[in-house]
Design an enzyme around this catalytic site. Structure first.
Site, PDB file in Angstrom:
ATOM      1  N   PHE A 225       0.836  -1.209   0.000  1.00 57.15           N
ATOM      2  CA  PHE A 225       0.000   0.000   0.000  1.00 57.15           C
ATOM      3  C   PHE A 225       0.866   1.254   0.000  1.00 57.15           C
ATOM      4  O   PHE A 225       2.058   1.218   0.325  1.00 57.15           O
ATOM      5  CB  PHE A 225      -0.930   0.017   1.223  1.00 57.15           C
ATOM      6  CG  PHE A 225      -0.214  -0.002   2.559  1.00 57.15           C
ATOM      7  CD1 PHE A 225       0.400   1.126   3.078  1.00 57.15           C
ATOM      8  CD2 PHE A 225      -0.160  -1.175   3.313  1.00 57.15           C
ATOM      9  CE1 PHE A 225       1.062   1.105   4.304  1.00 57.15           C
ATOM     10  CE2 PHE A 225       0.503  -1.217   4.545  1.00 57.15           C
ATOM     11  CZ  PHE A 225       1.106  -0.067   5.037  1.00 57.15           C
ATOM     12  N   GLU A 227      -0.160   5.238   1.502  1.00 57.76           N
ATOM     13  CA  GLU A 227      -1.279   5.946   2.130  1.00 57.76           C
ATOM     14  C   GLU A 227      -0.845   7.264   2.755  1.00 57.76           C
ATOM     15  O   GLU A 227       0.292   7.421   3.197  1.00 57.76           O
ATOM     16  CB  GLU A 227      -1.946   5.055   3.186  1.00 57.76           C
ATOM     17  CG  GLU A 227      -1.013   4.478   4.228  1.00 57.76           C
ATOM     18  CD  GLU A 227      -1.641   3.320   5.011  1.00 57.76           C
ATOM     19  OE1 GLU A 227      -2.448   2.581   4.438  1.00 57.76           O
ATOM     20  OE2 GLU A 227      -1.295   3.153   6.195  1.00 57.76           O
ATOM     21  N   HIS A 334      11.825  -6.059   6.176  1.00 58.71           N
ATOM     22  CA  HIS A 334      11.378  -7.113   7.099  1.00 58.71           C
ATOM     23  C   HIS A 334      11.278  -8.487   6.422  1.00 58.71           C
ATOM     24  O   HIS A 334      10.665  -9.397   6.951  1.00 58.71           O
ATOM     25  CB  HIS A 334      10.050  -6.740   7.789  1.00 58.71           C
ATOM     26  CG  HIS A 334       8.944  -6.329   6.865  1.00 58.71           C
ATOM     27  ND1 HIS A 334       8.140  -5.247   7.115  1.00 58.71           N
ATOM     28  CD2 HIS A 334       8.498  -6.853   5.716  1.00 58.71           C
ATOM     29  CE1 HIS A 334       7.243  -5.113   6.159  1.00 58.71           C
ATOM     30  NE2 HIS A 334       7.427  -6.093   5.301  1.00 58.71           N
ATOM     31  N   ASN A 335      11.883  -8.638   5.249  1.00 57.68           N
ATOM     32  CA  ASN A 335      12.041  -9.942   4.582  1.00 57.68           C
ATOM     33  C   ASN A 335      13.472 -10.027   4.076  1.00 57.68           C
ATOM     34  O   ASN A 335      13.732  -9.787   2.901  1.00 57.68           O
ATOM     35  CB  ASN A 335      11.080 -10.078   3.387  1.00 57.68           C
ATOM     36  CG  ASN A 335       9.734 -10.652   3.737  1.00 57.68           C
ATOM     37  OD1 ASN A 335       9.314 -10.572   4.883  1.00 57.68           O
ATOM     38  ND2 ASN A 335       9.042 -11.210   2.765  1.00 57.68           N
ATOM     39  N   PRO A 366       2.961  -1.606  10.728  1.00 57.91           N
ATOM     40  CA  PRO A 366       1.630  -1.171  10.312  1.00 57.91           C
ATOM     41  C   PRO A 366       0.532  -2.077  10.850  1.00 57.91           C
ATOM     42  O   PRO A 366       0.795  -3.211  11.265  1.00 57.91           O
ATOM     43  CB  PRO A 366       1.716  -1.256   8.792  1.00 57.91           C
ATOM     44  CG  PRO A 366       2.650  -2.415   8.561  1.00 57.91           C
ATOM     45  CD  PRO A 366       3.674  -2.337   9.671  1.00 57.91           C
ATOM     46  N   GLY A 367      -0.706  -1.564  10.821  1.00 57.66           N
ATOM     47  CA  GLY A 367      -1.855  -2.368  11.205  1.00 57.66           C
ATOM     48  C   GLY A 367      -2.527  -2.945   9.975  1.00 57.66           C
ATOM     49  O   GLY A 367      -2.049  -3.897   9.364  1.00 57.66           O
ATOM     50  N   HIS A 390       6.270  -7.490  12.246  1.00 58.20           N
ATOM     51  CA  HIS A 390       6.324  -6.611  11.062  1.00 58.20           C
ATOM     52  C   HIS A 390       4.967  -6.009  10.746  1.00 58.20           C
ATOM     53  O   HIS A 390       4.830  -5.211   9.821  1.00 58.20           O
ATOM     54  CB  HIS A 390       6.861  -7.368   9.855  1.00 58.20           C
ATOM     55  CG  HIS A 390       5.851  -8.158   9.073  1.00 58.20           C
ATOM     56  ND1 HIS A 390       5.003  -9.076   9.651  1.00 58.20           N
ATOM     57  CD2 HIS A 390       5.562  -8.176   7.744  1.00 58.20           C
ATOM     58  CE1 HIS A 390       4.239  -9.615   8.709  1.00 58.20           C
ATOM     59  NE2 HIS A 390       4.556  -9.089   7.555  1.00 58.20           N
ATOM     60  N   GLY A 391       3.954  -6.399  11.504  1.00 60.75           N
ATOM     61  CA  GLY A 391       2.607  -5.884  11.287  1.00 60.75           C
ATOM     62  C   GLY A 391       1.656  -6.514  12.277  1.00 60.75           C
ATOM     63  O   GLY A 391       2.077  -7.004  13.336  1.00 60.75           O
ATOM     64  N   ALA A 392       0.378  -6.521  11.919  1.00 59.48           N
ATOM     65  CA  ALA A 392      -0.622  -7.128  12.797  1.00 59.48           C
ATOM     66  C   ALA A 392      -0.657  -8.643  12.641  1.00 59.48           C
ATOM     67  O   ALA A 392      -0.899  -9.374  13.601  1.00 59.48           O
ATOM     68  CB  ALA A 392      -2.003  -6.537  12.496  1.00 59.48           C
TER      69      ALA A 392
END
Length: 467
Positions: A225, A227, A334-335, A366-367, A390-392
């Site tokens: 994304f 944003e 994050h990879n 991020p969420g 790395h996220g939700a």
């Protein structure tokens, strides 16, 4: 000197040609056949002694590679039980992710590991898995989207000074999403990563250069994304005064280039370990001191730099359009795999969907398309190998989300939170993810929250069914 003489010494396949070439050079300098044969036997017995240079250096390097591959095959049996490892947010993690991590911790090359609170099932290593190995790199331990990463730009603009229509217009004009997409040639930006000599070091990199150059500055599909949103900084930090700022947050990777590098080297690794336990076949590894491991490491790091270049161009285009220069920026991959000291030993730390969190290191977690994300600072927790989520993390797979979530409910969720969405499939709906607040709460010993980012206008690729 001919091939029969070489074969009698026990050389095989590629080594025959290398040995014969070296022998011909030596005979050309006046060395006799018996002298050359004796030298070849010596190279065979101790190739390490000939790698520094000279006529036998290439042969010696190849023999060492063969030895490494043989040893890797011999060591392919899994340990009976996994090495111990720490788990954060165990109550949030599905059994399948734990089972995958258990297999990874049974590899003969594994030395340490950790599981983050956003963990869920992936290919080979689970998403949210952190794995430290000795002298080995696992292509699927890094992931298909090599170098997948985050970037934040904080702008010298008040949070509400950019209208929704203005943000939509900017995102539609200056970002591109989806498999194979690119800007028109006349619109395309250049970047220094495309001018690196590394592209000419391997056949696969030369082959993929045009694809990478064409897709530079764009984003993929799925959960990628770009944003606009509001960054709330509760107290002065990162060179900024406390307050609310307009910010850009992006999630993107290495596009088709990185995916093809991952597929190629995964195939190489699996051929190297034909007898690896079926449960671990997607965790096939490459010895880092071997030719293939070194080639993957070079390609992986190039893909990581390329992924960050995509972010830089996305943010630069939007900044130019707004006629502003960012006040502050943060980014992280994050990879990827890193060389890292673990208990005094250099190991290869794979973070597949995990954020580097060394003490003081900034990162982005991020969420979802409608939930907040966080700018964080690492605490350097050694048990987590200095990592965080790395996220939700998904709680519903893509098919399950598409089959069970109601489009009206997702739209209501977005409206309630004041989020305008461009593209975005129902498989990426907020309800498909864990609550980011729960995930952040489970890792308070891994990171400190610096600021909160709330999305306002989000652009993603179109899904199988748009929200």
């Amino acid at each position: 000197m001919n091939g029969k003489h070489i074969t009698k010494l026990g050389f095989e396949n590629k080594a025959i040609g290398l040995a014969l070439a070296a022998a011909n050079v030596r005979e050309g300098t006046g060395a006799g056949r018996s002298e050359v044969l004796a030298e070849l036997k010596s190279v065979q017995a101790n190739p390490q002694a000939y790698t520094a240079g000279g006529v036998y250096a290439e042969l010696a390097a190849h023999l060492l590679e063969q030895h490494a591959q043989t040893e890797a095959k011999r060591g392919a049996a899994l340990h009976a039980s996994p090495l111990p490892y720490r788990v954060w947010g165990e109550d949030l993690i599905e059994p399948g992710a734990r089972a995958q991590m258990d297999v990874a911790m049974r590899l003969p090359i594994s030395r340490d590991g950790a599981l983050m609170p956003d963990a869920h099932v992936g290919y080979g290593l689970p998403i949210g898995g952190v794995l430290a190995t000795e002298n080995a790199v696992i292509p699927y331990g890094v992931g298909v989207d090599i170098g997948c990463s985050m970037m934040l730009s904080v702008l010298p603009v008040k949070a509400n000074d950019l209208s929704v229509d203005g943000a939509k217009s900017l995102l539609l004009k200056h970002t591109r999403f989806g498999a194979g997409v690119a800007f028109e040639k006349r619109e395309r930006d250049d970047h220094e990563v495309l001018h690196e000599g590394t592209w000419h070091s391997q056949n696969i990199l030369r082959h993929l250069f045009d694809k990478a150059a064409t897709q530079i500055g764009t984003s993929g599909s799925g959960n990628h994304f770009v944003e606009f949103g509001t960054l709330t900084l509760p107290q002065a930090d990162v060179g900024l005064e406390a307050g609310e700022y307009l910010a850009i947050l992006s999630h993107s990777g290495s596009r088709g280039f990185g995916a093809q590098v991952a597929a190629h080297f995964t195939g190489v690794a699996q051929k190297l370990h034909p007898n690896l336990d079926r449960a671990a076949q997607k965790l096939a590894w490459l010895p880092l001191d071997g030719e293939d491991g070194a080639a993957y490491w070079e390609a992986m790091n190039l893909a990581g730099r390329y992924a960050l270049a995509n972010h830089e161009l996305i943010h630069a285009r939007l900044g130019r359009a707004l006629k502003v220069t960012p006040l502050a920026q943060a980014r992280n991959s994050h990879n990827l795999a890193w060389k890292q000291l673990v208990n005094g030993q250099e190991l290869i730390v794979h973070r597949k969907g995990a954020t580097p969190a060394e003490a003081g290191q900034l990162g982005l977690i991020p969420g979802s398309m409608a939930d907040p994300g966080y700018l964080v600072r690492g605490r350097g927790n050694a048990d987590a190998l200095a990592s965080a989520s790395h996220g939700a993390g998904r709680q519903l797979g893509r098919k399950a989300a598409a089959n069970t979530l109601n489009k009206k409910d997702v739209q209501a969720y977005l409206k309630q939170r004041g989020v305008t969405l461009i593209g975005g499939g129902i498989d990426e709906a907020p309800q498909a993810y864990k609550r980011i607040q729960d995930v952040i709460a489970r890792q308070s010993d891994l990171v400190d929250v610096v600021a909160e980012f709330r999305p306002r206008v989000v652009r993603m690729d179109t899904g199988s069914e748009d929200v």
